[in-house]
Scaffold this motif. Structure first.
Motif, short mmCIF file in Angstrom:
data_model
loop_
_atom_site.label_atom_id
_atom_site.label_comp_id
_atom_site.label_asym_id
_atom_site.label_seq_id
_atom_site.Cartn_x
_atom_site.Cartn_y
_atom_site.Cartn_z
N MET A 1 0.94 -1.17 -0.12
CA MET A 1 0.14 -0.02 -0.08
C MET A 1 1.04 1.22 0.07
O MET A 1 2.00 1.12 0.59
CB MET A 1 -0.86 -0.06 1.32
N VAL A 5 -1.91 6.41 0.27
CA VAL A 5 -3.26 5.64 0.67
C VAL A 5 -3.35 5.47 2.03
O VAL A 5 -4.22 5.57 2.81
CB VAL A 5 -3.42 4.45 -0.17
N GLN A 6 -2.14 5.11 2.55
CA GLN A 6 -1.83 4.94 4.07
C GLN A 6 -2.31 6.44 4.89
O GLN A 6 -3.19 6.20 5.79
CB GLN A 6 -0.55 4.70 4.55
N ASP A 7 -1.96 7.47 4.55
CA ASP A 7 -2.00 8.80 5.03
C ASP A 7 -3.68 8.88 4.80
O ASP A 7 -4.41 9.54 5.72
CB ASP A 7 -1.17 9.90 4.46
N ILE A 9 -6.27 6.80 4.52
CA ILE A 9 -7.02 6.03 5.45
C ILE A 9 -6.69 6.88 6.95
O ILE A 9 -7.63 6.99 7.66
CB ILE A 9 -6.32 4.66 5.46
N ALA A 12 -8.77 9.78 7.21
CA ALA A 12 -10.31 9.24 7.26
C ALA A 12 -10.61 8.96 8.77
O ALA A 12 -11.61 9.29 9.44
CB ALA A 12 -10.58 8.40 6.14
N ALA A 13 -9.98 7.99 9.21
CA ALA A 13 -9.93 7.53 10.60
C ALA A 13 -10.03 8.64 11.67
O ALA A 13 -10.84 8.55 12.63
CB ALA A 13 -8.98 6.47 11.01
#
Length: 95
Positions: A1, A5-7, A9, A12-13
């Motif tokens: 990943m 994309v990790q950031d 996510i 969003a969390a």
């Protein structure tokens, strides 16, 4: 990943979990009724959030730093309200 994309996510969390505190803080601020709020729980929670913020700073994680900064402010507000209004809501003052 990918890191992007990790950031995404993480952001969003962070937005969702931090936003979850806003209605409780707003209701408590408006009503001054904190009878159902545990002082010990918010004390421990606030310390935990401060440590998560420190951890995020050490890691250089933007989502973690932003989320925990906002959550720490909200948690400190709740803790302050609880300490200020330990005896329940104040009756309205007569004019």
């Amino acid at each position: 990943m990918s890191p992007v994309v990790q950031d995404l996510i993480g952001y969003a969390a962070a937005a969702l979990t931090t936003a979850a505190f806003v209605p409780q803080v707003w209701l408590s601020w408006r009503t001054r009724d904190l009878g159902g709020v545990s002082l010990a729980m918010y004390g421990v929670f606030t310390l935990g959030i401060a440590l998560w913020l420190l951890y995020g700073l050490v890691l250089g994680s933007g989502p973690m730093v932003i989320a925990n900064t906002v959550t720490l402010v909200l948690s400190l507000a709740m803790l302050g309200l609880k300490l200020r209004h330990r005896r329940g809501p104040r009756p309205p003052e007569a004019d």
